[in-house]
Design a protein around this motif. Structure first.
Motif, mmCIF file in Angstrom:
data_model
loop_
_atom_site.group_PDB
_atom_site.id
_atom_site.type_symbol
_atom_site.label_atom_id
_atom_site.label_comp_id
_atom_site.label_asym_id
_atom_site.label_seq_id
_atom_site.Cartn_x
_atom_site.Cartn_y
_atom_site.Cartn_z
ATOM 1 N N UNK B 173 -5.211 -11.743 -11.755
ATOM 2 C CA UNK B 173 -5.283 -11.072 -13.064
ATOM 3 C C UNK B 173 -5.852 -9.675 -12.942
ATOM 4 N N UNK B 174 -6.968 -9.564 -12.195
ATOM 5 C CA UNK B 174 -7.604 -8.248 -12.082
ATOM 6 C C UNK B 174 -6.688 -7.278 -11.356
ATOM 7 N N UNK B 175 -6.083 -7.752 -10.257
ATOM 8 C CA UNK B 175 -5.219 -6.852 -9.495
ATOM 9 C C UNK B 175 -4.030 -6.408 -10.331
ATOM 10 N N UNK B 176 -3.515 -7.351 -11.109
ATOM 11 C CA UNK B 176 -2.366 -6.997 -11.944
ATOM 12 C C UNK B 176 -2.749 -5.969 -12.996
ATOM 13 N N UNK B 177 -3.943 -6.149 -13.627
ATOM 14 C CA UNK B 177 -4.361 -5.170 -14.639
ATOM 15 C C UNK B 177 -4.513 -3.797 -14.028
ATOM 16 N N UNK B 178 -5.091 -3.750 -12.813
ATOM 17 C CA UNK B 178 -5.261 -2.446 -12.182
ATOM 18 C C UNK B 178 -3.915 -1.830 -11.856
ATOM 19 N N UNK B 179 -2.992 -2.640 -11.361
ATOM 20 C CA UNK B 179 -1.671 -2.111 -11.013
ATOM 21 C C UNK B 179 -0.974 -1.580 -12.260
ATOM 22 N N UNK B 180 -1.063 -2.338 -13.362
ATOM 23 C CA UNK B 180 -0.439 -1.871 -14.593
ATOM 24 C C UNK B 180 -1.084 -0.590 -15.088
ATOM 25 N N UNK B 181 -2.425 -0.540 -15.024
ATOM 26 C CA UNK B 181 -3.133 0.655 -15.482
ATOM 27 C C UNK B 181 -2.756 1.862 -14.633
ATOM 28 N N UNK B 182 -2.673 1.645 -13.310
ATOM 29 C CA UNK B 182 -2.333 2.762 -12.428
ATOM 30 C C UNK B 182 -0.918 3.251 -12.707
ATOM 31 N N UNK B 183 -0.023 2.304 -12.989
ATOM 32 C CA UNK B 183 1.350 2.684 -13.304
ATOM 33 C C UNK B 183 1.403 3.521 -14.561
ATOM 34 N N UNK B 184 0.680 3.061 -15.579
ATOM 35 C CA UNK B 184 0.679 3.775 -16.854
ATOM 36 C C UNK B 184 0.115 5.166 -16.671
ATOM 37 N N UNK B 185 -1.011 5.264 -15.942
ATOM 38 C CA UNK B 185 -1.614 6.585 -15.800
ATOM 39 C C UNK B 185 -0.747 7.479 -14.927
ATOM 40 N N UNK B 186 -0.003 6.883 -13.981
ATOM 41 C CA UNK B 186 0.931 7.678 -13.180
ATOM 42 C C UNK B 186 2.021 8.264 -14.045
ATOM 43 N N UNK B 187 2.480 7.436 -15.003
ATOM 44 C CA UNK B 187 3.578 7.893 -15.846
ATOM 45 C C UNK B 187 3.141 8.986 -16.803
ATOM 46 N N UNK B 188 1.910 8.829 -17.351
ATOM 47 C CA UNK B 188 1.499 9.794 -18.375
ATOM 48 C C UNK B 188 1.132 11.134 -17.769
ATOM 49 N N UNK B 189 0.461 11.132 -16.592
ATOM 50 C CA UNK B 189 0.042 12.419 -16.018
ATOM 51 C C UNK B 189 0.577 12.563 -14.601
ATOM 52 N N UNK B 190 1.843 12.784 -14.440
ATOM 53 C CA UNK B 190 2.360 12.848 -13.076
ATOM 54 C C UNK B 190 1.904 14.088 -12.332
ATOM 55 N N UNK B 191 1.510 15.137 -13.066
ATOM 56 C CA UNK B 191 1.162 16.380 -12.377
ATOM 57 C C UNK B 191 -0.267 16.412 -11.915
ATOM 58 N N UNK B 192 -1.093 15.523 -12.466
ATOM 59 C CA UNK B 192 -2.525 15.654 -12.219
ATOM 60 C C UNK B 192 -2.889 15.320 -10.784
ATOM 61 N N UNK B 193 -2.042 14.550 -10.117
ATOM 62 C CA UNK B 193 -2.457 14.065 -8.797
ATOM 63 C C UNK B 193 -2.073 14.995 -7.665
ATOM 64 N N UNK B 194 -1.667 16.181 -7.952
ATOM 65 C CA UNK B 194 -1.261 17.078 -6.858
ATOM 66 C C UNK B 194 -2.450 17.637 -6.096
#
Lengths: 92, 194
Positions: B173-194
């Motif tokens: 459950x925890x790993x899945x929540x983190x994976x989902x959260x990371x996916x969402x944040x990747x989608x919303x701010x794709x430029x921030x991680x450069x």
């Protein structure tokens, strides 16, 4: 069932009864995914054990897949960056 | 279930701490190495969140410590006052022998069943005999799946399996929540991680 074997192997102080084992098996049965309401009491021990093994294996596989997914997702995130702390706060 | 939410919090804290330790040491890991570290941190965090109350968690930590590289990470994660330090390493037998043995048992039980049929025993005896063999075979498989299972008797094995399944669920459950959260944040701010 194999209760006779466990009674022989356990020490005199802790005798394991048939009932205890049956209780454990039924608890295990309740944990397993599937038709919980229709779980008859007659599910044999070997079936419950087999489903338990399958379930544990599938949980292991899920952990593995999730680790894969996470390693790809987190590869772009620097550990000290503010984005990482946002993620951390999301899950806490 | 308040016990599982407590476990969830403990596991999450320790896992994130472990990830920080791993990821800060090497910045440029390849995907496979990173995956192994993530999984290792998750397993160690799960076991240490149990605080040495169950056999499987003790066995998991001992197994992780055998690898010299991981030992440092484990020690860092567990902390100085960990109850795991006093445990002896449980020697895990190689599992391939068990697999071969269980196949042999199955073959033997089939052939014995046929032999007994020829001799014509009462049906109930044969059924219980085969049932016992089946239970024994399945128990052996379960022993391999639960960490430290080889050294447990049947009763403890089932108890440990119960606890192990609950903990694995928390982990997933925890790993899945983190994976989902990371996916969402990747989608919303794709430029921030450069």
């Amino acid at each position: 069932m194999s209760s006779r074997r466990s009674r022989q192997s356990s020490s005199g102080a802790s005798r394991i009864t048939d009932d205890q084992i049956i209780q454990l098996i039924s608890k295990l049965q309740q944990l397993l995914p599937g038709t919980r309401i229709q779980r008859s009491n007659k599910s044999s021990a070997s079936k419950v054990l087999q489903e338990t093994c399958t379930y544990v294996r599938s949980l292991h596989r899920e952990v593995d897949d999730l680790s894969d997914r996470l390693s790809q997702l987190l590869s772009t995130i620097d550990a000290d960056s503010p984005e990482a702390s946002i993620i951390r706060s999301l899950i806490m | 279930m308040h016990t599982s939410s407590k476990l969830t919090k403990e596991f999450t804290k320790k896992w994130v701490k472990g990830l920080q330790i791993c990821c800060s040491s090497k910045k440029n890991m390849d995907v496979l190495e990173r995956k192994k570290k993530i999984k290792l941190c998750a397993d160690i965090a799960l076991a240490s969140a149990k605080n040495a109350t169950t056999s499987w968690s003790i066995a998991l930590i001992s197994e992780a410590k055998k690898d010299g590289e991981n030992k440092i990470l484990v020690d860092n994660l567990l902390g100085p006052k960990s109850p795991f330090k006093q445990q002896k390493t449980i020697p895990l037998m190689s599992t391939c022998h068990k697999r071969v043995r269980s196949k042999k048992i199955l073959k033997r039980s089939c052939s014995v069943g046929q032999r007994m049929k020829k001799m014509g025993p009462p049906k109930s005896n044969l059924a219980t005999y085969i049932a016992k063999r089946l239970v024994k075979k399945r128990t052996q498989v379960l022993q391999r799946l639960v960490p430290g299972g080889e050294s447990m008797d049947e009763f403890s094995l089932i108890k440990e399996a119960l606890d192990y399944i609950l903990s694995l669920r928390v982990q997933v459950d925890v790993m899945r929540s983190l994976a989902n959260a990371a996916e969402v944040s990747n989608q919303t701010d794709p430029n921030v991680f450069d």
